[in-house]
Design a protein around this motif. Structure first.
Motif, mmCIF file in Angstrom:
data_model
loop_
_atom_site.group_PDB
_atom_site.id
_atom_site.type_symbol
_atom_site.label_atom_id
_atom_site.label_comp_id
_atom_site.label_asym_id
_atom_site.label_seq_id
_atom_site.Cartn_x
_atom_site.Cartn_y
_atom_site.Cartn_z
ATOM 1 N N LYS A 185 -7.742 -5.581 1.094
ATOM 2 C CA LYS A 185 -6.576 -6.431 1.371
ATOM 3 C C LYS A 185 -5.553 -6.422 0.241
ATOM 4 C CE LYS A 185 -8.597 -9.733 4.647
ATOM 5 N NZ LYS A 185 -7.634 -9.557 5.734
ATOM 6 N N ARG A 186 -5.637 -5.432 -0.621
ATOM 7 C CA ARG A 186 -4.658 -5.262 -1.686
ATOM 8 C C ARG A 186 -3.747 -4.093 -1.323
ATOM 9 N NH1 ARG A 186 -9.354 -6.936 -4.465
ATOM 10 N NH2 ARG A 186 -8.941 -8.626 -5.970
ATOM 11 N N LEU A 187 -2.447 -4.335 -1.390
ATOM 12 C CA LEU A 187 -1.469 -3.329 -0.987
ATOM 13 C C LEU A 187 -1.040 -2.477 -2.169
ATOM 14 C CD1 LEU A 187 0.646 -2.126 1.016
ATOM 15 C CD2 LEU A 187 2.184 -3.975 0.304
ATOM 16 N N GLY A 188 -1.008 -1.170 -1.936
ATOM 17 C CA GLY A 188 -0.454 -0.250 -2.913
ATOM 18 C C GLY A 188 0.674 0.549 -2.296
ATOM 19 N N LEU A 189 1.825 0.558 -2.963
ATOM 20 C CA LEU A 189 2.998 1.286 -2.478
ATOM 21 C C LEU A 189 3.431 2.291 -3.537
ATOM 22 C CD1 LEU A 189 5.412 -1.367 -0.894
ATOM 23 C CD2 LEU A 189 4.584 0.698 0.232
ATOM 24 N N ALA A 190 3.850 3.458 -3.067
ATOM 25 C CA ALA A 190 4.409 4.450 -3.985
ATOM 26 C C ALA A 190 5.439 5.274 -3.231
ATOM 27 C CB ALA A 190 3.322 5.351 -4.551
ATOM 28 N N GLY A 243 10.203 0.984 -0.261
ATOM 29 C CA GLY A 243 9.077 1.489 0.526
ATOM 30 C C GLY A 243 8.506 0.479 1.487
ATOM 31 N N GLY A 244 8.927 -0.777 1.363
ATOM 32 C CA GLY A 244 8.368 -1.837 2.188
ATOM 33 C C GLY A 244 8.940 -1.880 3.591
ATOM 34 N N ILE A 245 8.282 -2.643 4.444
ATOM 35 C CA ILE A 245 8.685 -2.855 5.835
ATOM 36 C C ILE A 245 9.121 -4.301 6.004
ATOM 37 C CG2 ILE A 245 7.869 -2.984 8.224
ATOM 38 C CD1 ILE A 245 8.112 -0.151 7.419
#
Length: 441
Positions: free
Chosen positions: A53-58, A329-331
């Protein structure tokens, strides 16, 4: 993409890879001269992975496999550092998509020459039709995008397409009068842009603007042009349709589904497949099938729009309104093509029935509107005074009020519809409102 997904699945519980390839062609005009042309192209890949449940964005500005693998590793590191999001449910599952519209590949290969030719023609026509006007600014552009969204649940959707736009800004100088900047524009999914129509409409408004008329405090009918409607509604109204705002209790439309929030002449929907839509996407930014979502039908509020995250938090389904920000990068929840249904009479006929009122081409200050309650305060500029069914000059005045009160005063919409490639693409007719209070300047 399959190899990259398999690699990422070793690091995440679930993962999404979105690749965007784009090409943009542009040409600009300034003070009657072509000022710049350009061609830009590139690729951006966004990794969105979830672990415990931890989000990673790149984000990486490449679609090369080695660079994308590095971005996957970076996203995994980010996920380990982030806090758990207990609201998280899952990435979307595959859905049923509509048939893809046939792309116009002419746009993929467009060169600046075609845009320069349009702008040169616009300058020439403008100077012929109104020698006292200067083409202060303008631009032609063509954009092409290919997007490929894949996730570990089986979503795998590829889309491609493009659009073209053209606008000019005229400033007239005659008899010691300098008009405000007068805009007009066209946008389509091909290069057959209406240069002559854009120039003709802009020149007409410049000629109206030479005769300056004072304004006063009064209550009058006003016709909103496409630019005015798109500006005000994008800031004061559209955010209230977001399901995120419903969850967070920041929308004035909570508990109003099925209630009248506008007059009967207003039907508003988000439809990426509308014939005039310039981005007819079959999937949103996270691969969920898009669809037509009716928001207001004959004045009645029909419901909210959702992305995958907030829909699952609320216990409903995504409406295909997840929009990706390539900067972060997010929605977030957004719109595709917001459409106000058109009517039967022309703008000319609508004007001919007004004894005393205004036609407003644009608003200044719409960005300061408050979507939490619908309040707004804007300056109408340029605005044009209508007397006995004819436009007789230009004016400037203030309009302040509440967007929902205003929508209930809508009395007619024109048969013409214009594509407004604004913050959100909007397809709108001219809209007539009754009893609008204005403050003269």
């Amino acid at each position: 993409m399959e190899n990259l997904i398999r690699y990422a699945e070793k690091l995440f519980d679930e993962v999404e890879i979105a690749v965007y390839r784009s090409r943009e062609v542009s040409a600009s005009v300034e003070l009657n001269e072509i000022s710049m042309t350009g061609v830009r192209s590139g690729a951006v890949t966004v990794i969105r992975g979830i672990k415990d449940k931890r989000l990673g964005l790149a984000i990486v500005d490449s679609d090369e496999e080695s660079r994308v693998r590095e971005a996957i590793d970076q996203a995994a590191k980010m996920a380990r550092l982030n806090s758990r999001d207990e609201k998280w449910v899952s990435l979307p599952e595959p859905g049923k998509y509509r048939e893809k519209p046939k792309p116009n590949y002419e746009l993929k290969e467009a060169a600046p020459d075609a845009l320069v030719e349009m702008l040169v023609r616009a300058i020439k026509l403008s100077r012929e039709k109104e020698p006292h006007a200067v083409v202060a600014g303008g631009e032609g552009g063509v954009s092409w995008e290919e997007r490929h969204i894949v996730n570990s649940h089986g979503v795998d959707v590829f889309q491609e397409g493009g659009a073209a736009f053209f606008f000019i800004e005229l400033v007239g100088m005659k008899d010691n009068v300098v008009t405000p900047g007068i805009f007009d524009f066209d946008a389509k999914r091909d290069l057959n842009l209406d240069v002559e129509g854009v120039v003709e409409r802009a020149v007409q408004k410049v000629k109206w603007a030479y005769t300056v008329k004072p304004s006063r405090n009064e209550e009058v009918p006003i016709i909103f042009g496409p630019w005015a409607s798109a500006g005000l509604l994008s800031f004061a109204l559209f955010p209230a349709f977001s399901g995120e705002r419903l969850v967070k209790e920041t929308t004035p439309l909570a508990d109003k589904v099925g209630e009248k929030i506008a007059s009967d002449v207003i039907t508003l929907y988000d439809d990426p497949f509308h014939p005039l839509a310039i981005e007819p996407v079959i999937a949103d930014g996270e691969g969920v099938p898009t669809r037509k979502n009716i928001l207001i039908e004959n004045g009645t509020f029909k419901g909210f729009v959702w992305d995958n995250y907030w829909a699952k938090v609320y216990g409903t389904e995504s409406t295909g309104n997840g929009k990706r920000d390539l900067g972060s990068g997010g929605i977030s929840i957004g719109f595709h093509s917001m459409v106000i249904e058109n009517g039967k009479r022309s703008l000319e006929d609508m004007i001919s029935n007004i004894e005393h009122g205004y036609f407003v081409d644009g608003f200044q200050g719409a960005h300061s509107s408050n979507p939490d309650n619908g309040n707004f305060a804007v300056t109408a500029n340029p605005a044009f005074l209508i007397k006995d069914g004819e436009v007789v000059g230009s004016s400037v005045f203030l309009v302040a009020g509440n967007i929902y009160d205003l929508l209930k005063e809508a009395s007619e919409v024109s048969k013409e519809q214009t594509v407004m490639p604004f913050m959100t693409t909007m397809i709108t007719p001219y809209i007539k409102f009754e009893n609008v209070k204005i403050a003269g300047k």
